[in-house]
Design an enzyme around this catalytic site. Structure first.
Site, short mmCIF file in Angstrom:
data_model
loop_
_atom_site.label_atom_id
_atom_site.label_comp_id
_atom_site.label_asym_id
_atom_site.label_seq_id
_atom_site.Cartn_x
_atom_site.Cartn_y
_atom_site.Cartn_z
N GLY A 22 0.80 -1.21 0.00
CA GLY A 22 0.00 0.00 0.00
C GLY A 22 0.83 1.26 0.00
N MET A 23 2.00 1.21 0.64
CA MET A 23 2.83 2.42 0.77
C MET A 23 4.19 2.29 0.11
SD MET A 23 2.21 3.46 4.73
CE MET A 23 3.73 4.41 4.68
N ALA A 24 4.65 1.07 -0.13
CA ALA A 24 6.04 0.91 -0.55
C ALA A 24 6.17 -0.17 -1.62
CB ALA A 24 6.91 0.55 0.65
N ASN A 25 7.27 -0.08 -2.37
CA ASN A 25 7.66 -1.11 -3.32
C ASN A 25 8.88 -1.83 -2.76
OD1 ASN A 25 5.67 -0.30 -5.21
ND2 ASN A 25 7.02 1.33 -5.92
N VAL A 26 8.95 -3.14 -2.98
CA VAL A 26 10.05 -3.94 -2.46
C VAL A 26 10.84 -4.52 -3.63
CG1 VAL A 26 10.73 -5.84 -0.97
CG2 VAL A 26 8.70 -4.50 -0.41
N ASP A 135 -0.99 -5.15 13.31
CA ASP A 135 -1.47 -5.53 11.97
C ASP A 135 -1.01 -6.95 11.63
OD1 ASP A 135 -2.81 -5.19 9.59
OD2 ASP A 135 -1.15 -4.23 8.57
#
Length: 595
Positions: A22-26, A135
């Site tokens: 949702g917030m980051a790319n890996v 979470d």
């Protein structure tokens, strides 16, 4: 834009794409210094100017670096380059628990207990550090190729400082594992993590989550309205004690749940023991079916809209006929709807609140900081966080969350981080370690890679790349933030040039090789027209080649010239025996032998 071949911070070369969240790319990357694969998590471009997203991203790094555990994904490095926030983490080759469950619909019970035990062990460490994950779900639990579980995504683990409605909106994305108190907008606790762990255990046993719905709100309603289905109704082969672990962990009321994950694990690890086979089904004790009520987000707001339940004596309760289940269910629905209505009201009221810039209280005492923040119409979280700092004196404020100068709503909750002084560690004895493994271990403990130096030295007893000496003694207390260490690393035995031994006698060759620490192996003698019999013809390696003590040298000695081939004639035998040898067949005379 990050593509294959991009090098981050002159160290991490991107070699592939792992996935997006949702917030980051890996990304999969290669650490060019330590020559290993790592995962690089980069905050998405559209969040680069979002201060809330940046705070959450940094919280993940802060939380994870405090937790060193075999079942928690390790964090190696954190940084920022050209406004891009990134975290360098351990790369786990495998899948996540969600996919693992789908690919293994009937996980053996022993394996279920083993995986859940690993997860509980990791969360126990987090709770000891006063970190609540908030979470937990199978998507945040990775499974490596050896079946080892590793928890990741501590992005909202440190105490959230936004309003409770913001927390609810954030967490509804994981609503299948959401505790009733979180679904109502309340603050998460250790028992909230335990509830999520109970849902995960349920899913591993059954292969699906207990509640589904058309929307996140409908699923949230079920979490504090419906009882968790019995796993033995799906699979009677599941022992009752193991079902009891699920029921105990997912009790609606916090007081009915396990007090700690350690208590949950103690119950789980004996759940398959035969002596517990006849155990009765777990029943919550805090609330009975007739009196259970759902706690609202704002009790005073709910009481304004509905009459509160009246307390009655035990005698009156005994005379009173039991309420019908239909009536109880209706009451629960009313309270649930009222709770959600209150959540909505809080949200809309929050939109009109004044925005305030968080004062900078760095280096103040706790009392001074609280006074300043309260004057600014902000609330201070009573749970003060402790953090090591080399710059801020013990007992004074290091930082706040949200950070100083960021904009928040009036009455927003601010978390204080108080210095406990420098975080010193005891130095290990790294003698005998591979140098790359030692550097990696120090970096995980907080050492800066640029403060770790190496010197190469010759050493006859240590393998190449092995540490033979360190500049900081074992058990010395050092600050990983400031300390510098130098390792003396073996290059192996010192090399030297082998002498040219051509023409040496056997005894002289043996004496020389022994004196320089080389091992002699003698090969078959060979004929030579130039080297006398018994003298060295050649060696392997030969003269002038670099060798090290302990190496083997193969030596070949001369067998002298070959004997001439005889030719048959009709002459009598006596003529051949009386014919003196010619100069062509003459062997080296004794006085010709080199000394």
């Amino acid at each position: 834009m990050i593509t294959v071949g991009t090098i981050i911070d002159e160290r991490y070369e991107i070699i592939g794409n792992v996935g997006s969240g949702g917030m980051a790319n890996v990304y999969l990357a290669k650490d060019l210094i330590l020559n290993r694969e790592v995962a690089v998590k980069v905050l998405r471009f559209d969040f680069q100017d979002d201060q809330d997203a940046i705070r959450r991203f940094r919280r993940e790094a802060l939380a994870a670096t405090e937790l060193v555990h075999p079942n928690i994904v390790g964090v190696y490095d954190v940084g920022e380059e050209n406004g891009m926030q990134y975290i360098v983490m351990e790369y786990v080759r495998g899948t996540d628990l969600k996919h693992y469950i789908h690919e293994n619909p009937s996980i053996p019970l022993e394996k279920v207990v083993d995986i859940m035990g690993q997860i509980l062990s990791a969360i126990s460490l987090a709770h000891q550090h006063r970190i609540i994950h908030r979470d937990l779900k199978p998507q945040n639990i990775l499974m490596d190729e050896n079946g080892v579980a590793k928890i990741t995504d501590f992005g909202i683990a440190i105490a959230l400082s936004e309003t409770s409605i913001t927390q609810t909106n954030t967490l509804l994305g994981s609503v299948h594992y959401l505790s009733p108190e979180q679904a109502r907008g309340g603050m998460a606790t250790r028992q909230s993590d335990i509830y999520a762990l109970g849902i995960i255990l349920y899913e591993m046993l059954i292969g699906e989550v207990p509640f589904e719905g058309e929307s996140a709100v409908s699923i949230a309603l079920k979490h504090f309205q419906n009882d968790i289905p019995f796993v033995r109704d799906h699979n009677p082969a599941i022992p009752q004690p193991l079902e009891n672990v699920v029921l105990h962990a997912t009790a609606k009321e916090i007081a009915d749940r396990y007090v700690s994950v350690d208590e949950m694990y103690a119950d789980l690890r004996t759940s398959l023991n035969p002596e517990r086979a006849n155990e009765p089904r777990f029943v919550p004790t805090v609330m009975t079916d007739e009196t259970r009520a759902i706690t609202s987000l704002q009790p005073e707001a709910v009481s304004a809209a509905a009459e509160p339940p009246q307390t009655e004596t035990a005698e009156a309760a005994a005379k009173k006929p039991p309420k019908k289940k239909k009536s109880r269910k209706k009451k629960m629905i009313i309270f649930a709807v009222l709770a959600l209505a209150v959540i909505g009201a809080v949200f809309f009221l929050a939109q009109g609140r004044e925005e305030i810039r968080v004062p900078d209280v760095t280096d103040m005492t706790r009392a001074e900081a609280i006074e300043v923040l309260e004057k600014a119409k902000l609330q201070v979280d009573p749970n003060i966080e402790e953090i090591a700092s080399d710059e801020i004196e013990e007992g004074r404020i290091v930082k706040t969350d949200p950070a100083a100068k960021s904009m928040v709503k009036e009455n927003a909750r601010i978390t204080l981080f108080v210095s406990i002084g420098s975080k010193n560690i005891k130095m290990k004895d790294y003698t005998g370690w591979n140098v790359d493994e030692a550097i990696s271990d120090l970096v995980q403990q907080g050492f800066k890679s640029e403060n770790i130096k190496t010197d190469e030295v010759y050493d006859e007893s240590a393998e190449r790349n092995t540490i033979v000496k360190q500049s900081i003694r074992e058990n010395a207390e050092v600050s990983p933030e400031k300390s510098q260490i130098t390792f003396s690393v073996s290059k192996g035995p010192e090399s030297f040039v082998l002498e040219d031994m051509t023409g040496y006698s056997r005894s002289r060759v043996a004496a020389y090789l022994q004196s320089v620490g080389l091992t002699m192996v003698e090969g078959a003698a060979e004929h030579s027209e130039t080297i006398a019999e018994g003298q060295l013809l050649y060696s392997v390696p030969g003269g002038g080649v670099s060798v090290q003590k302990g190496d083997t040298v193969t030596v070949v000695f001369s067998a002298g010239p070959k004997a001439p081939e005889t030719t048959e004639t009709s002459a009598p035998e006596t003529s051949e025996t009386t014919t003196p040898p010619t100069s062509d067949t003459k062997t080296t005379e004794p006085n010709d032998t080199p000394q």
